[in-house]
Write an enzyme that holds these catalytic residues in place. Structure first.
Site, PDB file in Angstrom:
ATOM      1  N   CYS A  26      57.660  53.017  13.295  1.00 30.67           N
ATOM      2  CA  CYS A  26      58.217  54.254  13.836  1.00 30.67           C
ATOM      3  C   CYS A  26      57.189  54.935  14.727  1.00 30.67           C
ATOM      4  O   CYS A  26      56.057  54.483  14.868  1.00 30.67           O
ATOM      5  CB  CYS A  26      58.648  55.200  12.718  1.00 30.67           C
ATOM      6  SG  CYS A  26      57.275  55.762  11.681  1.00 30.67           S
ATOM      7  N   CYS A  29      53.838  55.825  13.302  1.00 30.33           N
ATOM      8  CA  CYS A  29      52.876  54.717  13.273  1.00 30.33           C
ATOM      9  C   CYS A  29      52.103  54.662  14.590  1.00 30.33           C
ATOM     10  O   CYS A  29      50.882  54.481  14.607  1.00 30.33           O
ATOM     11  CB  CYS A  29      53.594  53.390  13.050  1.00 30.33           C
ATOM     12  SG  CYS A  29      54.540  53.292  11.532  1.00 30.33           S
ATOM     13  N   CYS A  93      28.054  15.889  22.530  1.00 33.06           N
ATOM     14  CA  CYS A  93      27.330  15.847  21.260  1.00 33.06           C
ATOM     15  C   CYS A  93      27.585  17.113  20.450  1.00 33.06           C
ATOM     16  O   CYS A  93      28.283  18.020  20.899  1.00 33.06           O
ATOM     17  CB  CYS A  93      25.827  15.690  21.510  1.00 33.06           C
ATOM     18  SG  CYS A  93      25.107  17.109  22.374  1.00 33.06           S
ATOM     19  N   CYS A  96      26.858  20.439  22.023  1.00 29.67           N
ATOM     20  CA  CYS A  96      27.919  20.934  22.905  1.00 29.67           C
ATOM     21  C   CYS A  96      28.939  21.727  22.095  1.00 29.67           C
ATOM     22  O   CYS A  96      29.403  22.790  22.513  1.00 29.67           O
ATOM     23  CB  CYS A  96      28.618  19.774  23.608  1.00 29.67           C
ATOM     24  SG  CYS A  96      27.550  18.757  24.630  1.00 29.67           S
ATOM     25  N   ASP A 515      58.924  52.732  57.194  1.00 27.05           N
ATOM     26  CA  ASP A 515      58.205  52.204  58.348  1.00 27.05           C
ATOM     27  C   ASP A 515      59.166  51.312  59.129  1.00 27.05           C
ATOM     28  O   ASP A 515      59.885  50.507  58.531  1.00 27.05           O
ATOM     29  CB  ASP A 515      56.995  51.396  57.883  1.00 27.05           C
ATOM     30  CG  ASP A 515      56.264  50.761  59.044  1.00 27.05           C
ATOM     31  OD1 ASP A 515      55.785  51.503  59.917  1.00 27.05           O
ATOM     32  OD2 ASP A 515      56.169  49.517  59.072  1.00 27.05           O
ATOM     33  N   ASP A 714      55.382  47.547  54.587  1.00 25.94           N
ATOM     34  CA  ASP A 714      55.157  46.129  54.324  1.00 25.94           C
ATOM     35  C   ASP A 714      54.104  45.900  53.249  1.00 25.94           C
ATOM     36  O   ASP A 714      53.848  44.773  52.848  1.00 25.94           O
ATOM     37  CB  ASP A 714      54.782  45.385  55.607  1.00 25.94           C
ATOM     38  CG  ASP A 714      53.481  45.902  56.220  1.00 25.94           C
ATOM     39  OD1 ASP A 714      52.743  46.647  55.538  1.00 25.94           O
ATOM     40  OD2 ASP A 714      53.191  45.560  57.378  1.00 25.94           O
ATOM     41  N   ASP A 718      50.491  49.430  55.667  1.00 27.10           N
ATOM     42  CA  ASP A 718      50.888  50.779  55.272  1.00 27.10           C
ATOM     43  C   ASP A 718      50.261  51.221  53.959  1.00 27.10           C
ATOM     44  O   ASP A 718      50.709  52.200  53.356  1.00 27.10           O
ATOM     45  CB  ASP A 718      52.417  50.849  55.146  1.00 27.10           C
ATOM     46  CG  ASP A 718      53.116  50.460  56.427  1.00 27.10           C
ATOM     47  OD1 ASP A 718      52.719  50.971  57.485  1.00 27.10           O
ATOM     48  OD2 ASP A 718      54.036  49.634  56.377  1.00 27.10           O
TER      49      ASP A 718
END
Length: 827
Positions: A26, A29, A93, A96, A515, A714, A718
């Protein structure tokens, strides 16, 4: 969206951390989680969304993500943990393995990471929503290894699995609870519906055994299926942060506990008050579980738009390898791969056609139903459907870089945002549950002191009704569910709300400023006239002008160069080229100084243009844009170009007028040309002869008088005006779109999308207001009724069972109303 990112370019600005949370039911919460997160040192802001069950946290300084997660857990909620399996490349290995594990564990939101050298896989446990594969990949790459990218479908599958499991659990709980509640209800209330039930019970098991059986059934319901309320509600009560679960716990426990006393130690109760309410406790739990189940189903439907977007991407692609097209997992496709698409297949990633031609259905991206023709060098978008021919294309964007992935991220971000209208809800829910508990206590006291006999029974029943009927869930879901469905429907129509707030601000727009070039018009001007001055040859002038314009990127330059090519006029080399935005271009061509531009460019350079005054008026009145050319300081010619108006523009302007909006055109054209176009299209206001940097001032001018302005452009040239406007709307097509430059993005070039966006904005805000009205009126009116305010007037009291049914259905009503937006039709 990565787990941790800067919200702006500057490294000194706040960092953002997103993650999913379980256990919220709710608005209280939400408030509690936000308060807990905000208390963590270094947190700048916290935004929690109930509908998406997601938190967005911004930090000032060094992010303390671990502290945030602990704060959420301390508040009684759980960050959702998910498991990701990713393929690691380059490990050789055990060192790594250790290095990769360390790198993964350092990613914010990762709880644990285990790497297997034999399978070359890493199993990562992380907080859902906090880290995507891109964040994990960056960590692994930083350690010197490679990683295979995941698709958005994998993250969506995790969410679908979670919701499916939740629905399955709720369905099971409803079934078990109902099977035990029905006989309990018949034992206690059956005689009200079926004559002879009471006598039958008395003659078989007797009153005492009847009470024992009711006790057993009610206890099983409360501490079986109903245990979920206690697990969340009791800890919150102990922390003095009650939520809706706490209200259910208090109400059902009071009814059950009173009944237990009546069953086992009735002597301690006042005379005439030894009543049982086992059926009320059980029915309350069952009805609320039914409501939760229906609510969970509805919540799943609110996110269907995202699921559909994710489902657009195919899982495999036919990639060219060693001269053959091989079916390849989409995660293994990389930039530069050559991919074959046959009729009826989905295009897997963004790319450029290298061979073949076809028609492609892009409606799922742009909202435009007409298939688009594709040929060599045409751009194709991942997720669209190839219709007729077979094409081959080269992948240009894959994984999270595709347009589809960007759209999904934008829709998710918009769905998770809060509107200004939510502020009132946040203030109310901060104190709602504590006030309800206080109201229940006052109700109990008032009935116990002032009520008729048996006062204790009346006090208990009415207090329980108050606790049960209050519904903060409806208030918490009212806004976010409408936003989720509204923005999802917008995406289906080819409209992207980059910010959820734009839904509200767009609805309030008074003026739509447009525009001209590329928005009202096609953005592909054509050379229509070239009138040379005395002493100049038209072809000679066109050669010099076209040569100069080859170095310009302006659409008008392309029109002039294209006209020269069509007439067989070759261009020559240019030196000392210079472009002045809003004025024109100049340079040296074949040893001659050439200047091409608007009238202000020539006037600025001291060149008299009055000789072409009549021509300029004729061309401008015809809606053409006149330009001037000067050679070696002398006026050489007047050139006119015309940019055809889009076929959809007239209808779009009519639609905007129908919505009660004024339409203004902003253009760099001279006023005569601009007014001719405006008159033809029915545009209300014209702001002409505007330099690129002057569009911001034009927006400010239109805003005078307290008007709200939406600017449409565009999205690239602009950008300043889009940012200045109350709402910036970028119009584009496909991959050419500049998504980052506006509040709203129209995926197609059809200006009718603006009217659709406005209509959807109005519909969504109207839907939110309906939800809020219901949520507030429901609580304001029914809580007093549950307390018994009508009893002195007409003897009306509200049973806790009816209170539970009303509470369960209130959230379902809000969700159902929000889901109506799925069928919104802007036509």
């Amino acid at each position: 969206m990565t787990a941790l990112k800067q919200t702006e370019k500057s490294t000194s600005l706040p960092m953002s951390f997103d993650f999913d949370i379980e256990g919220m039911t709710c608005a209280s919460c939400v408030r509690r989680v936000e308060k807990a997160i905000a208390a963590v040192p270094g947190v700048a802001s916290a935004n929690v969304n109930l509908a998406t069950e997601r938190a967005t946290v911004q930090f000032n300084g060094v992010p303390e993500t671990t502290s945030v997660l602990r704060a959420v857990e301390k508040a009684g909620y759980a960050p959702r943990i998910v498991t990701e399996e990713i393929q690691i490349e380059g490990m050789t290995c055990a060192s790594c393995v250790s290095r990769v594990e360390k790198a993964l564990k350092a990613v914010p939101g990762v709880a644990d990471a285990s790497v297997n050298l034999a399978t070359e896989k890493a199993t990562v446990r992380l907080v859902s929503g906090s880290a995507e594969i891109s964040a994990l990949a960056a960590a692994v790459k930083g350690a010197g290894y490679g990683i295979r990218k995941a698709t958005p479908a994998e993250a969506m599958k995790e969410d679908v699995d979670h919701r499916t499991a939740e629905l399955r659990s709720l369905k099971s709980a409803v079934t078990i609870s109902s099977l035990m509640t029905l006989p309990l209800f018949l034992l206690e209330m059956g005689s009200h519906f079926i004559p002879g039930v009471h006598d039958f019970i008395m003659g078989t098991i007797g009153m005492r055994n009847n009470l024992y059986l009711q006790f057993a059934l009610a206890t099983l319901v409360l501490f079986g299926p109903g245990l979920r309320f206690f697990r969340k509600g009791v800890p919150n009560l102990l922390r003095w942060t009650p939520d809706m679960n706490s209200l259910v716990v208090l109400g059902t426990t009071a009814a059950w506990g009173y009944s237990v006393v009546t069953t086992f130690v009735p002597a301690i109760l006042p005379s005439g008050t030894a009543n049982v309410y086992y059926e009320a406790a059980a029915v309350i739990v069952t009805l609320i579980l039914v409501g939760r189940y229906l609510e969970s189903r509805a919540k799943g439907r609110t996110s269907q738009a995202i699921k559909r977007l994710v489902g657009l991407q195919p899982k495999t692609a036919f990639v060219l390898h060693s001269g053959e097209f091989v079916e390849t997992e989409i995660t293994e496709v990389v930039t530069g791969d050559v991919i074959r698409i046959r009729p009826g297949e989905k295009i897997p990633v963004d790319g450029t056609v290298t061979d073949g031609s076809s028609y492609v259905d892009e409606s799922m991206i742009t909202g435009e139903p007409v298939p688009v023709q594709k040929a060599t060098d045409s751009a194709v978008i991942g997720g669209t459907i190839n219709k007729t021919g077979s094409i081959t294309f080269k992948a240009t964007k894959v994984g999270s870089d595709t347009l589809l992935a960007q759209i999904i991220r934008l829709v998710e971000a918009a769905q998770g945002s809060k509107l200004p209208i939510q502020a009132l809800v946040d203030r109310v829910t901060a104190w709602f549950v504590p006030v309800v508990i206080l109201a229940a206590l006052l109700t109990f006291a008032a009935w116990y002191v002032l009520g008729p006999s048996p006062a204790l029974s009346f006090a208990l029943v009415n207090a329980v009704a108050v606790l049960i009927i209050a519904c903060p869930c409806a208030m918490g879901l009212a806004t976010p569910t409408s936003i989720m469905v509204g923005t999802g429907r917008a995406a289906e129509l080819g409209i992207l709300f980059r910010k959820g707030e734009a839904l509200q601000s767009l609805r309030d727009a008074d003026v739509v400023a447009v525009d001209k070039t590329g928005t009202l018009t096609k953005g592909r001007p054509e050379l229509t006239d070239l009138v040379a001055a005395e002493g100049f040859e038209p072809d000679e002038v066109l050669c010099l002008v076209a040569s100069l314009e080859t170095l310009s990127e302006h659409p008008i330059a392309e029109a002039i160069v294209s006209a020269a090519k069509s007439r067989g006029i070759a261009t020559v080399a240019v030196s000392a080229f210079e472009a002045t935005p809003g004025f024109g271009v100049s340079g040296t061509v074949s040893g001659r100084r050439v200047l091409v531009g608007a009238d202000r460019a020539l006037v600025k350079n001291g060149i008299d243009i009055t000789g072409f005054a009549d021509e300029a008026e004729r061309l401008g009145s015809g809606g053409k844009s006149p330009l001037y050319a000067a050679i070696d300081g002398r006026l050489a010619a007047i050139v006119a170009v015309s940019d055809p108006v889009k076929e959809s523009t007239p209808q779009a302007i009519k639609s905007l007028h129908a919505l009660g909006l004024k339409v203004a055109m902003v253009t760099g054209d001279n006023r005569r040309t601009a007014e001719a176009i405006a008159k033809k299209l029915g545009i209300d206001e014209v702001v002409a002869e505007v330099l690129p940097e002057g569009k911001v001032d034009a927006v400010r001018k239109l805003r005078q008088g307290g008007r709200s302005v939406a600017f449409i452009g565009d999205g690239i040239n602009d950008a300043p005006a889009l940012a200045e406007a109350d709402v910036g709307i970028a119009v584009g097509t496909g991959t050419d779109i500049a998504i980052e430059s506006a509040d709203v993005v129209l995926m197609s070039g059809d200006l009718n999308g603006v009217a659709k966006a406005l209509a959807l904005s109005k519909a969504t805000i109207r839907n939110i207001k309906q939800n809020l009205f219901w949520a507030f009126v429901y609580n304001i009116s029914l809580v007093p009724v549950a307390a018994g305010v009508l009893y002195p007037v007409n003897g009306t009291l509200l049973s806790p069972i009816f209170a539970a049914a009303a509470m369960a259905m209130s959230s379902v009503f809000v969700l159902g109303n929000a889901l109506r937006l799925k069928s919104f039709d802007p036509a």
